[in-house]
Design an enzyme around this catalytic site. Structure first.
Site, PDB file in Angstrom:
ATOM      1  N   GLY A   1      -0.772  -0.634  -1.887  1.00  0.00           N
ATOM      2  CA  GLY A   1       0.054  -1.699  -2.428  1.00  0.00           C
ATOM      3  C   GLY A   1       1.486  -1.236  -2.594  1.00  0.00           C
TER       4      GLY A   1
ATOM      5  N   GLN B   1      10.052  -1.260  -5.639  1.00  0.00           N
ATOM      6  CA  GLN B   1       9.800   0.125  -5.253  1.00  0.00           C
ATOM      7  C   GLN B   1      10.601   0.543  -4.026  1.00  0.00           C
ATOM      8  OE1 GLN B   1       5.286  -0.366  -5.505  1.00  0.00           O
ATOM      9  NE2 GLN B   1       5.592   1.788  -6.059  1.00  0.00           N
TER      10      GLN B   1
ATOM     11  N   CYS C   1       0.730   6.026  -8.261  1.00  0.00           N
ATOM     12  CA  CYS C   1       1.815   5.141  -7.874  1.00  0.00           C
ATOM     13  C   CYS C   1       2.732   5.880  -6.914  1.00  0.00           C
ATOM     14  CB  CYS C   1       2.584   4.716  -9.131  1.00  0.00           C
ATOM     15  SG  CYS C   1       3.919   3.562  -8.822  1.00  0.00           S
ATOM     16  N   LEU C   2       3.149   5.191  -5.875  1.00  0.00           N
ATOM     17  CA  LEU C   2       4.082   5.790  -4.923  1.00  0.00           C
ATOM     18  C   LEU C   2       5.395   6.172  -5.596  1.00  0.00           C
ATOM     19  CD1 LEU C   2       3.491   3.408  -1.886  1.00  0.00           C
ATOM     20  CD2 LEU C   2       2.714   5.770  -2.111  1.00  0.00           C
TER      21      LEU C   2
ATOM     22  N   HIS D   1      -1.362  -3.916 -10.898  1.00  0.00           N
ATOM     23  CA  HIS D   1      -0.446  -2.781 -10.772  1.00  0.00           C
ATOM     24  C   HIS D   1       0.837  -3.205 -10.058  1.00  0.00           C
ATOM     25  CE1 HIS D   1       0.331   1.650 -10.088  1.00  0.00           C
ATOM     26  NE2 HIS D   1       1.167   1.097  -9.226  1.00  0.00           N
ATOM     27  N   GLU D   2       0.686  -3.915  -8.928  1.00  0.00           N
ATOM     28  CA  GLU D   2       1.869  -4.327  -8.165  1.00  0.00           C
ATOM     29  C   GLU D   2       2.659  -5.400  -8.912  1.00  0.00           C
ATOM     30  OE1 GLU D   2       0.879  -1.384  -5.806  1.00  0.00           O
ATOM     31  OE2 GLU D   2       2.792  -2.420  -5.911  1.00  0.00           O
TER      32      GLU D   2
ATOM     33  N   HIS E   1       5.131  -4.041 -11.369  1.00  0.00           N
ATOM     34  CA  HIS E   1       6.417  -3.608 -10.815  1.00  0.00           C
ATOM     35  C   HIS E   1       7.426  -4.756 -10.786  1.00  0.00           C
ATOM     36  CE1 HIS E   1       5.618   0.515  -9.724  1.00  0.00           C
ATOM     37  NE2 HIS E   1       4.549   0.186  -9.030  1.00  0.00           N
TER      38      HIS E   1
END
Length: 197
Positions: A47, A52, A103-104, A145-146, A149
């Site tokens: 995701g 991000q 997380c990225l 989660h996404e 953001h």
């Protein structure tokens, strides 16, 4: 299409509430989505949200591979999904489930995060079509989660116990005991950070 740089925790773009997209057919939005898909593939994630990649607009993408599903999940896998201007609502307000996330934007770390076990989400896809689905299990976790953001929240802010955050390597080597009947602790899911374990 381009592979975009990923913002890391601490950058102000990750603390902002993303702006709604007025025109999903805007060529800039179409290009952003294509670049996000390429970036997600390159990063090995499941995701990614536009903030991000330094774009404060309400766009997120995700998928659920078969390796991330459980018997409780409504679907065996979820194909790559684009959501523009998403909304989510919990379907079981009092029932949160703990699970490991990465997380990225916080590379190399994981934390144990409570999330709603079942949600409904809606938005617009890259073709301008309305999307509405019910999700549970990892599917529900990655959507939440996404979505976070897009509202300027990162997973450590959702954690209840900061001792359950650490380097992924260390947590896998010596996993903390998080067992209870309301967790999915037996799997260390990496959220948007990694497709496969």
């Amino acid at each position: 299409m381009s592979i975009l740089k990923i913002a890391r925790m601490g950058h102000p773009v990750l603390r902002k509430v993303a702006k709604r997209v007025e025109n999903p057919n805007d060529p800039e939005i179409i290009r952003l989505i294509a670049d996000m898909i390429e970036t997600l593939k390159d990063a090995g994630g499941v995701g990614l949200a536009a903030p991000q990649v330094f774009q404060s607009v309400a766009v997120m993408i995700f998928f659920v591979p078969p390796s991330r599903t459980t018997e409780d999940d409504a679907e065996s896998e979820v194909p790559l999904t684009v959501l523009i201007n998403p909304e989510i609502e919990p379907l079981e307000d009092d029932e949160k489930v703990g699970g490991w996330e990465g997380c990225l934007s916080i590379p190399g770390f994981q934390g144990f995060v409570p999330r709603w076990g079942k949600i409904r989400y809606r938005g617009i896809d890259q073709n301008g079509d309305r999307v509405e689905k019910t999700a549970s299990g990892f599917h529900a976790r990655v959507v939440q989660h996404e979505y976070d953001h897009l509202i300027g929240v990162m997973y450590p802010e959702r954690m209840e116990d900061m001792t359950l955050m650490g380097f992924t390597e260390e947590l896998r080597r010596d996993p903390p005991d998080v067992s209870s009947d309301t967790t999915d602790a037996d799997r260390q899911d990496d959220g948007d950070a990694q497709q496969e374990e």
